[in-house]
Design a protein around this motif. Structure first.
Motif, PDB file in Angstrom:
ATOM      1  N   LEU A  48      39.815  39.324   7.196  1.00 17.64           N
ATOM      2  CA  LEU A  48      39.152  38.558   6.139  1.00 17.64           C
ATOM      3  C   LEU A  48      37.759  38.129   6.585  1.00 17.64           C
ATOM      4  O   LEU A  48      36.809  38.171   5.797  1.00 17.64           O
ATOM      5  N   LEU A  49      37.623  37.735   7.836  1.00 16.21           N
ATOM      6  CA  LEU A  49      36.323  37.338   8.367  1.00 16.21           C
ATOM      7  C   LEU A  49      35.339  38.509   8.280  1.00 16.21           C
ATOM      8  O   LEU A  49      34.181  38.333   7.864  1.00 16.21           O
ATOM      9  N   ARG A  50      35.780  39.697   8.623  1.00 14.36           N
ATOM     10  CA  ARG A  50      34.901  40.873   8.535  1.00 14.36           C
ATOM     11  C   ARG A  50      34.446  41.104   7.099  1.00 14.36           C
ATOM     12  O   ARG A  50      33.279  41.398   6.842  1.00 14.36           O
ATOM     13  N   ILE A  51      35.369  40.991   6.164  1.00 14.17           N
ATOM     14  CA  ILE A  51      35.047  41.241   4.756  1.00 14.17           C
ATOM     15  C   ILE A  51      34.035  40.225   4.233  1.00 14.17           C
ATOM     16  O   ILE A  51      33.068  40.581   3.542  1.00 14.17           O
ATOM     17  N   LEU A  52      34.225  38.958   4.568  1.00 14.11           N
ATOM     18  CA  LEU A  52      33.291  37.917   4.131  1.00 14.11           C
ATOM     19  C   LEU A  52      31.892  38.178   4.667  1.00 14.11           C
ATOM     20  O   LEU A  52      30.895  38.043   3.944  1.00 14.11           O
ATOM     21  N   LEU A  53      31.804  38.544   5.938  1.00 13.83           N
ATOM     22  CA  LEU A  53      30.500  38.803   6.551  1.00 13.83           C
ATOM     23  C   LEU A  53      29.827  40.023   5.931  1.00 13.83           C
ATOM     24  O   LEU A  53      28.615  40.019   5.670  1.00 13.83           O
ATOM     25  N   LEU A  54      30.612  41.063   5.658  1.00 10.21           N
ATOM     26  CA  LEU A  54      30.050  42.259   5.030  1.00 10.21           C
ATOM     27  C   LEU A  54      29.559  41.973   3.617  1.00 10.21           C
ATOM     28  O   LEU A  54      28.497  42.465   3.202  1.00 10.21           O
ATOM     29  N   LEU A  55      30.309  41.186   2.865  1.00 10.32           N
ATOM     30  CA  LEU A  55      29.884  40.839   1.503  1.00 10.32           C
ATOM     31  C   LEU A  55      28.575  40.062   1.522  1.00 10.32           C
ATOM     32  O   LEU A  55      27.688  40.300   0.692  1.00 10.32           O
ATOM     33  N   ASP A  56      28.428  39.152   2.467  1.00 11.80           N
ATOM     34  CA  ASP A  56      27.173  38.400   2.564  1.00 11.80           C
ATOM     35  C   ASP A  56      26.013  39.311   2.945  1.00 11.80           C
ATOM     36  O   ASP A  56      24.898  39.171   2.425  1.00 11.80           O
ATOM     37  N   LYS A  57      26.260  40.254   3.855  1.00  4.62           N
ATOM     38  CA  LYS A  57      25.188  41.174   4.225  1.00  4.62           C
ATOM     39  C   LYS A  57      24.832  42.098   3.057  1.00  4.62           C
ATOM     40  O   LYS A  57      23.653  42.414   2.840  1.00  4.62           O
ATOM     41  N   LEU A  58      25.831  42.519   2.292  1.00  3.67           N
ATOM     42  CA  LEU A  58      25.597  43.369   1.128  1.00  3.67           C
ATOM     43  C   LEU A  58      24.699  42.665   0.112  1.00  3.67           C
ATOM     44  O   LEU A  58      23.755  43.250  -0.429  1.00  3.67           O
ATOM     45  N   ASN A  59      24.996  41.390  -0.138  1.00  6.18           N
ATOM     46  CA  ASN A  59      24.285  40.628  -1.169  1.00  6.18           C
ATOM     47  C   ASN A  59      23.093  39.853  -0.627  1.00  6.18           C
ATOM     48  O   ASN A  59      22.427  39.130  -1.378  1.00  6.18           O
ATOM     49  N   ASN A  60      22.872  39.981   0.695  1.00  5.91           N
ATOM     50  CA  ASN A  60      21.761  39.280   1.344  1.00  5.91           C
ATOM     51  C   ASN A  60      21.813  37.772   1.079  1.00  5.91           C
ATOM     52  O   ASN A  60      20.824  37.142   0.682  1.00  5.91           O
ATOM     53  N   THR A  61      23.003  37.206   1.294  1.00  7.01           N
ATOM     54  CA  THR A  61      23.214  35.777   1.081  1.00  7.01           C
ATOM     55  C   THR A  61      23.936  35.177   2.283  1.00  7.01           C
ATOM     56  O   THR A  61      24.335  35.894   3.201  1.00  7.01           O
ATOM     57  N   HIS A  62      24.100  33.865   2.247  1.00  3.12           N
ATOM     58  CA  HIS A  62      24.935  33.151   3.218  1.00  3.12           C
ATOM     59  C   HIS A  62      26.071  32.439   2.491  1.00  3.12           C
ATOM     60  O   HIS A  62      26.571  31.423   2.947  1.00  3.12           O
ATOM     61  N   GLU A  63      26.498  33.015   1.379  1.00  2.26           N
ATOM     62  CA  GLU A  63      27.483  32.369   0.507  1.00  2.26           C
ATOM     63  C   GLU A  63      28.773  32.025   1.229  1.00  2.26           C
ATOM     64  O   GLU A  63      29.376  30.978   1.000  1.00  2.26           O
ATOM     65  N   HIS A  64      29.221  32.928   2.093  1.00  5.05           N
ATOM     66  CA  HIS A  64      30.528  32.755   2.737  1.00  5.05           C
ATOM     67  C   HIS A  64      30.426  32.285   4.178  1.00  5.05           C
ATOM     68  O   HIS A  64      31.440  32.206   4.862  1.00  5.05           O
ATOM     69  N   LEU A  65      29.237  31.973   4.638  1.00  5.38           N
ATOM     70  CA  LEU A  65      29.056  31.729   6.065  1.00  5.38           C
ATOM     71  C   LEU A  65      29.763  30.459   6.540  1.00  5.38           C
ATOM     72  O   LEU A  65      30.303  30.429   7.656  1.00  5.38           O
ATOM     73  N   VAL A  66      29.779  29.425   5.725  1.00  7.01           N
ATOM     74  CA  VAL A  66      30.475  28.196   6.117  1.00  7.01           C
ATOM     75  C   VAL A  66      31.966  28.465   6.283  1.00  7.01           C
ATOM     76  O   VAL A  66      32.591  28.049   7.276  1.00  7.01           O
ATOM     77  N   ILE A  67      32.537  29.188   5.332  1.00  8.66           N
ATOM     78  CA  ILE A  67      33.958  29.542   5.423  1.00  8.66           C
ATOM     79  C   ILE A  67      34.185  30.490   6.598  1.00  8.66           C
ATOM     80  O   ILE A  67      35.183  30.370   7.321  1.00  8.66           O
ATOM     81  N   ALA A  68      33.260  31.410   6.807  1.00  8.77           N
ATOM     82  CA  ALA A  68      33.378  32.338   7.937  1.00  8.77           C
ATOM     83  C   ALA A  68      33.374  31.587   9.257  1.00  8.77           C
ATOM     84  O   ALA A  68      34.118  31.940  10.189  1.00  8.77           O
ATOM     85  N   ASN A  69      32.569  30.556   9.355  1.00  9.65           N
ATOM     86  CA  ASN A  69      32.540  29.742  10.575  1.00  9.65           C
ATOM     87  C   ASN A  69      33.897  29.087  10.823  1.00  9.65           C
ATOM     88  O   ASN A  69      34.375  29.038  11.965  1.00  9.65           O
ATOM     89  N   ARG A  70      34.511  28.588   9.763  1.00  7.80           N
ATOM     90  CA  ARG A  70      35.828  27.946   9.906  1.00  7.80           C
ATOM     91  C   ARG A  70      36.888  28.966  10.308  1.00  7.80           C
ATOM     92  O   ARG A  70      37.744  28.695  11.160  1.00  7.80           O
ATOM     93  N   LEU A  71      36.851  30.126   9.676  1.00  9.35           N
ATOM     94  CA  LEU A  71      37.805  31.180  10.034  1.00  9.35           C
ATOM     95  C   LEU A  71      37.627  31.607  11.482  1.00  9.35           C
ATOM     96  O   LEU A  71      38.605  31.826  12.202  1.00  9.35           O
ATOM     97  N   SER A  72      36.374  31.731  11.909  1.00  9.61           N
ATOM     98  CA  SER A  72      36.093  32.143  13.285  1.00  9.61           C
ATOM     99  C   SER A  72      36.635  31.129  14.279  1.00  9.61           C
ATOM    100  O   SER A  72      37.231  31.499  15.304  1.00  9.61           O
ATOM    101  N   GLU A  73      36.451  29.858  13.979  1.00  7.18           N
ATOM    102  CA  GLU A  73      36.953  28.809  14.872  1.00  7.18           C
ATOM    103  C   GLU A  73      38.467  28.867  14.984  1.00  7.18           C
ATOM    104  O   GLU A  73      39.032  28.736  16.072  1.00  7.18           O
ATOM    105  N   PHE A  74      39.145  29.071  13.852  1.00  6.42           N
ATOM    106  CA  PHE A  74      40.604  29.142  13.910  1.00  6.42           C
ATOM    107  C   PHE A  74      41.055  30.421  14.596  1.00  6.42           C
ATOM    108  O   PHE A  74      42.029  30.417  15.365  1.00  6.42           O
ATOM    109  N   LEU A  75      40.354  31.522  14.336  1.00  8.73           N
ATOM    110  CA  LEU A  75      40.700  32.794  14.978  1.00  8.73           C
ATOM    111  C   LEU A  75      40.710  32.658  16.492  1.00  8.73           C
ATOM    112  O   LEU A  75      41.594  33.184  17.174  1.00  8.73           O
ATOM    113  N   LEU A  76      39.768  31.911  17.016  1.00 11.76           N
ATOM    114  CA  LEU A  76      39.660  31.776  18.473  1.00 11.76           C
ATOM    115  C   LEU A  76      40.762  30.909  19.070  1.00 11.76           C
ATOM    116  O   LEU A  76      40.948  30.915  20.292  1.00 11.76           O
TER     117      LEU A  76
END
Length: 379
Positions: free
Chosen positions: A288-316
């Motif tokens: 899911l983290l990969r998909i969120l990051l790819l979607l943001d890069k596709l759309n040139n946004t940071h829309e999901h970055l806050v959620i991605a940060n939370r997912l990354s922290e839990f993943l670790l």
């Protein structure tokens, strides 16, 4: 790069997960997991070896180290040997006879993609030829008119079928990921039949997607599994990158919006919904983290970055840390719910660690990567 990325990379390369001894007849094979209690690796897993080759392509693309090419070649040769011995890709190499009696269409696809990834690195046509043979068999014998895919075949009967024994023996949304391999085969060969097959498979998303955006595990069923949902999104997003079909992208966005609503405050997300099972697993969170990051890069946004940060922290929180052992840096498989609360399953998971490796790289390098280059490396 972060120390967490470097640690998981080191485990994937040096722990013994990958059979590196050249004199070993299983040289190039990759184990399924490491059992912390038994202190030994699980069975050799062809599907995961396919992911490993793709992981080596990803690492080589960014780091250009000869070791990655050498490992990818050995793993590709190991898979090719299995294919020649059995006429297909069997489930696993172990003391369990049943694992050598069945072949799964999903596994065949992941292994074929691995072989094509090594072909891209080596330009050796023999790997492309083998991958193409494997996918033609899936296309002709397993892909249905409606784009669903029969899950498995017995080595004896050589006929693909399905049953209700376990979830992965049923046709489901997970098989949409097979479209990635057909798309890659099309991009290499320019044969339209493979792109048409990928589109047929992706169009089956409508059989699984619910009004709330979620993707059910199986057609006409309520159970949702985050792992299989993410498999479907990977297939849809990869195929969108080739076809630009807006329906595939919108399906991804709808499913991601559903996922965002079930992520918990600590960044965790359960793997099962509308099910008696309770678990939080590393591998779908990394997916899911990969998909969120790819979607943001596709759309040139940071829309999901806050959620991605939370997912990354839990993943670790899944990462095993003990600098005194060779297993340092690997990711545990899952937390599971018991009568005593949440407990960590004592397995270091191979594919969870591989997915996490890519997720951590993209998260660390978010400002430097671009969608078109990285979607090519998704595995």
């Amino acid at each position: 790069m972060s120390s967490q990325f470097e640690q998981v990379r080191n485990w994937l390369l040096n722990s013994g997960l990958y059979v590196s001894e050249k004199s070993d007849e299983q040289h190039g094979g990759v184990h399924s997991f490491y059992d912390m209690k038994e202190r030994k690796f699980g069975f050799l897993y062809p599907e995961i070896t396919g992911y490993y080759i793709s992981t080596m392509r990803f690492l080589y693309t960014h780091e250009k180290k000869q070791q990655y090419l050498d490992y990818a070649k050995a793993s590709s040769d190991w898979l090719t040997k299995i294919y020649k011995n059995y006429g297909t890709i069997i489930q696993g190499i172990s003391s369990e006879p049943s694992q050598q009696k069945l072949a799964y269409s999903f596994d065949i696809s992941i292994c074929a993609k691995g072989l094509m990834d090594y072909y891209i690195l080596s330009n050796d046509d023999s790997y492309l030829k083998t991958a193409k043979e494997m996918m033609v068999s899936v296309m002709e014998d397993a892909v249905e008119v409606d784009g669903t895919i029969k899950p498995f075949k017995s080595i004896d009967s050589k006929k693909f079928s399905e049953n209700n024994d376990v979830w992965y023996k049923q046709k489901g949304c997970l098989h949409i990921k097979n479209a990635m391999t057909f798309c890659q085969l099309y991009k290499i060969t320019k044969e339209m039949i493979f792109l048409e097959c990928a589109e047929k498979i992706c169009n089956s998303y409508s059989l699984y997607q619910q009004v709330d955006g979620s993707l059910s595990m199986h057609q006409n069923k309520k159970t949702i599994n985050l792992h299989t949902l993410c498999y479907a999104l990977e297939g849809l997003l990869f195929t969108f990158s080739v076809t630009k079909n807006p329906n595939y992208l919108q399906s991804c966005i709808n499913a991601v919006n559903w996922c965002k609503n079930v992520i918990q405050e600590d960044g965790s997300i359960e793997i099962w919904f509308n099910s008696k099972y309770r678990a939080k697993a590393s591998y779908p969170i990394a997916q899911l983290l990969r998909i969120l990051l790819l979607l943001d890069k596709l759309n040139n946004t940071h829309e999901h970055l806050v959620i991605a940060n939370r997912l990354s922290e839990f993943l670790l929180t899944f990462q095993y840390k003990d600098n005194k052992t060779i297993q340092n840096g690997a990711l545990y498989e899952e937390f599971y719910k018991s009568v005593f609360g949440w407990k960590m399953r004592q397995r270091l998971n191979s594919w969870g660690s591989m997915f996490a490796l890519q997720a951590l790289y993209w998260h660390d390098k978010f400002d430097e990567i671009n969608f078109d280059e990285e979607i090519e490396l998704l595995y």
